[in-house]
Design a protein around this motif. Structure first.
Motif, PDB file in Angstrom:
ATOM      1  N   ILE A  22      38.045  23.111  46.783  1.00 15.31           N
ATOM      2  CA  ILE A  22      39.276  23.649  47.378  1.00 15.31           C
ATOM      3  C   ILE A  22      40.367  22.567  47.324  1.00 15.31           C
ATOM      4  O   ILE A  22      41.519  22.844  46.984  1.00 15.31           O
ATOM      5  N   ALA A  23      39.968  21.320  47.616  1.00 13.73           N
ATOM      6  CA  ALA A  23      40.952  20.218  47.620  1.00 13.73           C
ATOM      7  C   ALA A  23      41.591  20.020  46.252  1.00 13.73           C
ATOM      8  O   ALA A  23      42.746  19.591  46.151  1.00 13.73           O
ATOM      9  N   TRP A  24      40.854  20.297  45.208  1.00 14.50           N
ATOM     10  CA  TRP A  24      41.381  20.171  43.831  1.00 14.50           C
ATOM     11  C   TRP A  24      42.568  21.121  43.649  1.00 14.50           C
ATOM     12  O   TRP A  24      43.625  20.750  43.157  1.00 14.50           O
ATOM     13  N   LYS A  25      42.360  22.372  44.111  1.00 19.16           N
ATOM     14  CA  LYS A  25      43.429  23.387  43.969  1.00 19.16           C
ATOM     15  C   LYS A  25      44.613  23.033  44.871  1.00 19.16           C
ATOM     16  O   LYS A  25      45.762  23.244  44.500  1.00 19.16           O
ATOM     17  N   VAL A  26      44.311  22.498  46.046  1.00 21.85           N
ATOM     18  CA  VAL A  26      45.396  22.127  46.971  1.00 21.85           C
ATOM     19  C   VAL A  26      46.228  21.006  46.339  1.00 21.85           C
ATOM     20  O   VAL A  26      47.460  21.057  46.358  1.00 21.85           O
ATOM     21  N   ALA A  27      45.541  20.024  45.757  1.00 21.04           N
ATOM     22  CA  ALA A  27      46.253  18.901  45.121  1.00 21.04           C
ATOM     23  C   ALA A  27      47.172  19.432  44.021  1.00 21.04           C
ATOM     24  O   ALA A  27      48.358  19.060  43.945  1.00 21.04           O
ATOM     25  N   GLU A  28      46.650  20.309  43.186  1.00 20.96           N
ATOM     26  CA  GLU A  28      47.475  20.858  42.086  1.00 20.96           C
ATOM     27  C   GLU A  28      48.704  21.589  42.621  1.00 20.96           C
ATOM     28  O   GLU A  28      49.811  21.416  42.127  1.00 20.96           O
ATOM     29  N   ARG A  29      48.492  22.405  43.647  1.00 19.79           N
ATOM     30  CA  ARG A  29      49.602  23.205  44.211  1.00 19.79           C
ATOM     31  C   ARG A  29      50.655  22.306  44.871  1.00 19.79           C
ATOM     32  O   ARG A  29      51.850  22.558  44.764  1.00 19.79           O
ATOM     33  N   VAL A 188      48.599  19.285  64.020  1.00 20.25           N
ATOM     34  CA  VAL A 188      47.210  19.229  63.551  1.00 20.25           C
ATOM     35  C   VAL A 188      46.592  20.620  63.665  1.00 20.25           C
ATOM     36  O   VAL A 188      46.630  21.234  64.747  1.00 20.25           O
ATOM     37  N   ASN A 189      46.048  21.112  62.575  1.00 20.82           N
ATOM     38  CA  ASN A 189      45.436  22.446  62.577  1.00 20.82           C
ATOM     39  C   ASN A 189      44.195  22.469  61.698  1.00 20.82           C
ATOM     40  O   ASN A 189      44.027  21.609  60.831  1.00 20.82           O
ATOM     41  N   THR A 190      43.360  23.486  61.927  1.00 13.56           N
ATOM     42  CA  THR A 190      42.266  23.753  60.984  1.00 13.56           C
ATOM     43  C   THR A 190      42.525  25.112  60.343  1.00 13.56           C
ATOM     44  O   THR A 190      43.071  26.018  60.983  1.00 13.56           O
ATOM     45  N   ILE A 191      42.127  25.230  59.089  1.00 13.77           N
ATOM     46  CA  ILE A 191      42.191  26.520  58.394  1.00 13.77           C
ATOM     47  C   ILE A 191      40.759  26.976  58.186  1.00 13.77           C
ATOM     48  O   ILE A 191      39.944  26.250  57.607  1.00 13.77           O
ATOM     49  N   SER A 192      40.450  28.164  58.702  1.00 12.68           N
ATOM     50  CA  SER A 192      39.092  28.700  58.607  1.00 12.68           C
ATOM     51  C   SER A 192      39.035  29.619  57.388  1.00 12.68           C
ATOM     52  O   SER A 192      39.569  30.733  57.398  1.00 12.68           O
ATOM     53  N   GLN A 193      38.404  29.117  56.335  1.00 21.32           N
ATOM     54  CA  GLN A 193      38.481  29.718  54.996  1.00 21.32           C
ATOM     55  C   GLN A 193      37.293  30.644  54.733  1.00 21.32           C
ATOM     56  O   GLN A 193      36.194  30.427  55.242  1.00 21.32           O
ATOM     57  N   SER A 194      37.524  31.670  53.915  1.00 19.71           N
ATOM     58  CA  SER A 194      36.447  32.560  53.436  1.00 19.71           C
ATOM     59  C   SER A 194      35.395  31.752  52.683  1.00 19.71           C
ATOM     60  O   SER A 194      35.713  30.680  52.152  1.00 19.71           O
ATOM     61  N   PRO A 195      34.171  32.303  52.537  1.00 20.43           N
ATOM     62  CA  PRO A 195      33.208  31.649  51.634  1.00 20.43           C
ATOM     63  C   PRO A 195      33.839  31.511  50.241  1.00 20.43           C
ATOM     64  O   PRO A 195      34.511  32.428  49.767  1.00 20.43           O
ATOM     65  N   THR A 196      33.629  30.362  49.631  1.00 19.61           N
ATOM     66  CA  THR A 196      34.277  30.032  48.360  1.00 19.61           C
ATOM     67  C   THR A 196      33.233  29.360  47.469  1.00 19.61           C
ATOM     68  O   THR A 196      32.479  28.513  47.968  1.00 19.61           O
ATOM     69  N   VAL A 197      33.195  29.731  46.205  1.00 13.63           N
ATOM     70  CA  VAL A 197      32.174  29.159  45.312  1.00 13.63           C
ATOM     71  C   VAL A 197      32.560  27.724  44.934  1.00 13.63           C
ATOM     72  O   VAL A 197      33.437  27.500  44.099  1.00 13.63           O
ATOM     73  N   THR A 198      31.921  26.760  45.602  1.00 11.36           N
ATOM     74  CA  THR A 198      32.147  25.325  45.330  1.00 11.36           C
ATOM     75  C   THR A 198      30.795  24.624  45.453  1.00 11.36           C
ATOM     76  O   THR A 198      29.811  25.256  45.838  1.00 11.36           O
ATOM     77  N   THR A 199      30.777  23.322  45.202  1.00 11.66           N
ATOM     78  CA  THR A 199      29.519  22.581  45.326  1.00 11.66           C
ATOM     79  C   THR A 199      29.000  22.658  46.767  1.00 11.66           C
ATOM     80  O   THR A 199      27.828  22.975  46.997  1.00 11.66           O
ATOM     81  N   ALA A 200      29.881  22.403  47.756  1.00 10.36           N
ATOM     82  CA  ALA A 200      29.442  22.425  49.159  1.00 10.36           C
ATOM     83  C   ALA A 200      29.029  23.844  49.554  1.00 10.36           C
ATOM     84  O   ALA A 200      27.970  24.053  50.161  1.00 10.36           O
ATOM     85  N   GLY A 201      29.841  24.857  49.186  1.00  5.84           N
ATOM     86  CA  GLY A 201      29.564  26.240  49.577  1.00  5.84           C
ATOM     87  C   GLY A 201      28.246  26.730  49.002  1.00  5.84           C
ATOM     88  O   GLY A 201      27.387  27.267  49.726  1.00  5.84           O
ATOM     89  N   SER A 202      28.047  26.499  47.720  1.00  3.26           N
ATOM     90  CA  SER A 202      26.865  27.045  47.050  1.00  3.26           C
ATOM     91  C   SER A 202      25.557  26.407  47.520  1.00  3.26           C
ATOM     92  O   SER A 202      24.476  26.909  47.209  1.00  3.26           O
ATOM     93  N   GLY A 203      25.658  25.298  48.245  1.00  7.06           N
ATOM     94  CA  GLY A 203      24.462  24.628  48.762  1.00  7.06           C
ATOM     95  C   GLY A 203      23.813  25.390  49.917  1.00  7.06           C
ATOM     96  O   GLY A 203      22.681  25.105  50.313  1.00  7.06           O
ATOM     97  N   GLY A 206      21.182  31.504  50.187  1.00  8.66           N
ATOM     98  CA  GLY A 206      21.646  32.894  50.075  1.00  8.66           C
ATOM     99  C   GLY A 206      23.149  33.017  49.945  1.00  8.66           C
ATOM    100  O   GLY A 206      23.733  34.029  50.303  1.00  8.66           O
ATOM    101  N   PHE A 207      23.810  31.949  49.428  1.00 12.63           N
ATOM    102  CA  PHE A 207      25.276  31.922  49.399  1.00 12.63           C
ATOM    103  C   PHE A 207      25.870  33.118  48.648  1.00 12.63           C
ATOM    104  O   PHE A 207      26.798  33.751  49.126  1.00 12.63           O
ATOM    105  N   GLN A 208      25.318  33.450  47.466  1.00  8.81           N
ATOM    106  CA  GLN A 208      25.921  34.505  46.640  1.00  8.81           C
ATOM    107  C   GLN A 208      25.880  35.860  47.366  1.00  8.81           C
ATOM    108  O   GLN A 208      26.874  36.593  47.391  1.00  8.81           O
ATOM    109  N   GLU A 209      24.723  36.178  48.000  1.00  7.08           N
ATOM    110  CA  GLU A 209      24.580  37.444  48.724  1.00  7.08           C
ATOM    111  C   GLU A 209      25.598  37.479  49.868  1.00  7.08           C
ATOM    112  O   GLU A 209      26.262  38.475  50.116  1.00  7.08           O
ATOM    113  N   PHE A 210      25.716  36.344  50.543  1.00 11.19           N
ATOM    114  CA  PHE A 210      26.625  36.291  51.675  1.00 11.19           C
ATOM    115  C   PHE A 210      28.086  36.393  51.214  1.00 11.19           C
ATOM    116  O   PHE A 210      28.903  37.075  51.835  1.00 11.19           O
ATOM    117  N   PHE A 211      28.369  35.767  50.106  1.00 11.92           N
ATOM    118  CA  PHE A 211      29.722  35.821  49.528  1.00 11.92           C
ATOM    119  C   PHE A 211      30.099  37.289  49.261  1.00 11.92           C
ATOM    120  O   PHE A 211      31.187  37.745  49.611  1.00 11.92           O
TER     121      PHE A 211
END
Ligand code: NAI
Length: 266
Positions: A22-29, A188-203, A206-211
């Protein structure tokens, strides 16, 4: 499409590992929107991932820092101010790692030594980042600090294991430090993000089923990493100056759903 929302702003972005991060996309944007940034990650991640390539592409200095080390953080924010030419306008904390999940320990059989490391990496590092910025007086007035969270902080998602507690702690730090940082006109805030296919998420088991489940449960579908990057840009821009101490859901509506006829029909 760029509207130059971050023109002249200076940022530090934690957590870009590879092009799925996610940080990669944020950096690009952020760069597309006119910001200049430094990128940082743990020394081991710098060796494994493609962050150097991202740095080249975005003309961003890559500065190694283990986010659990106060010494590394002090060096990082010192160097970032030098390279960027002034105080920091925005910071993204996009760091998460669970040792018990990685080593497949059940929630009812956690190893506490690993849990402490998980909490340190995934949550206490956020306090360390803020404390360092605060002590160094490194944030500009009307600066913005964001960390990425997940709804397991509020609801039970069994396979998320000890990361649920990590996220609850992370969100609490945003509220508590948000109070203190308001003195310096920093939000200071937190953003609560949807499940996202990344290295951390996919670990997560049952990530894919949950996604797929979350995608159907969310009226707008799961929010992508690219959409999360757009949201981060708005949070770093001057258009959200009075938003602080919040946990902001960026999840296509998932957090306010009770039941979904779409899922029942299956
Ligand atoms: P990712 O695996 O690309 O990013 C996690 C980053 O944490 C990596 O770059 C890793 O090197 C870094 N990290 C780990 N230990 C570190 C340390 N000691 N010091 C500095 N950096 C360290 O995965 P993703 O998904 O982009 O994760 C970013 C954030 O988004 C995390 O906080 C994650 O919990 C959160 N999130 C992810 C969701 C998902 O489904 N992928 C959903 C909601 C939140």
């Amino acid at each position: 499409m760029s509207t130059n929302l971050l023109a002249g702003k200076r940022g530090v972005i934690f957590g870009a590992l590879d092009d799925k991060s996610i940080a990669w996309k944020v950096a690009e944007r952020c760069v597309e929107e006119g910001a200049t940034i430094t990128l940082t990650n743990a020394p081991v991640a710098l060796r494994m991932g493609g962050i150097q390539e991202l740095g080249k592409k975005l003309n961003a200095e890559v500065i190694p820092a283990d986010a659990t080390s106060e010494e590394d953080l002090e060096k990082l924010f010192g160097e970032s101010q030098e390279v960027l030419g002034g105080k920091i306008d925005f910071v993204l904390h996009a760091i998460g790692m669970s040792l018990n999940v990685r080593k497949k320990r059940e929630y009812t059989d956690l190893k506490y030594e690993w849990m402490q490391k998980t909490l340190d990496i995934s949550a206490i590092s956020f306090h360390k980042v803020m404390q360092q910025l605060y002590k160094m007086d490194a944030m500009s007035e009307w600066g913005s600090i964001v960390a990425l969270s997940y709804i397991a902080a509020q609801r039970t998602f069994p396979d998320y294991s000890e990361m649920a507690e990590s996220k609850a702690l992370l969100e609490s730090f945003a509220r508590s430090f948000g109070y203190h940082f308001a003195e310096k006109k920093v939000r200071v805030n937190t953003i609560s993000q949807s499940p996202t296919v990344t290295t951390a998420g996919s670990g997560i088991k049952g990530f894919q089923e949950f996604f797929d489940y979350a995608d159907k449960m969310s009226p707008l579908g799961n929010a992508s990493a690219e959409a999360c990057a757009d949201y981060c840009v708005t949070m770093f821009s001057d258009l959200t100056r009075m938003v602080t101490m919040q946990n902001l859901y960026h999840d296509g509506g998932f957090s306010n759903m009770g039941m979904s006829p779409k899922l029942l029909e299956e």
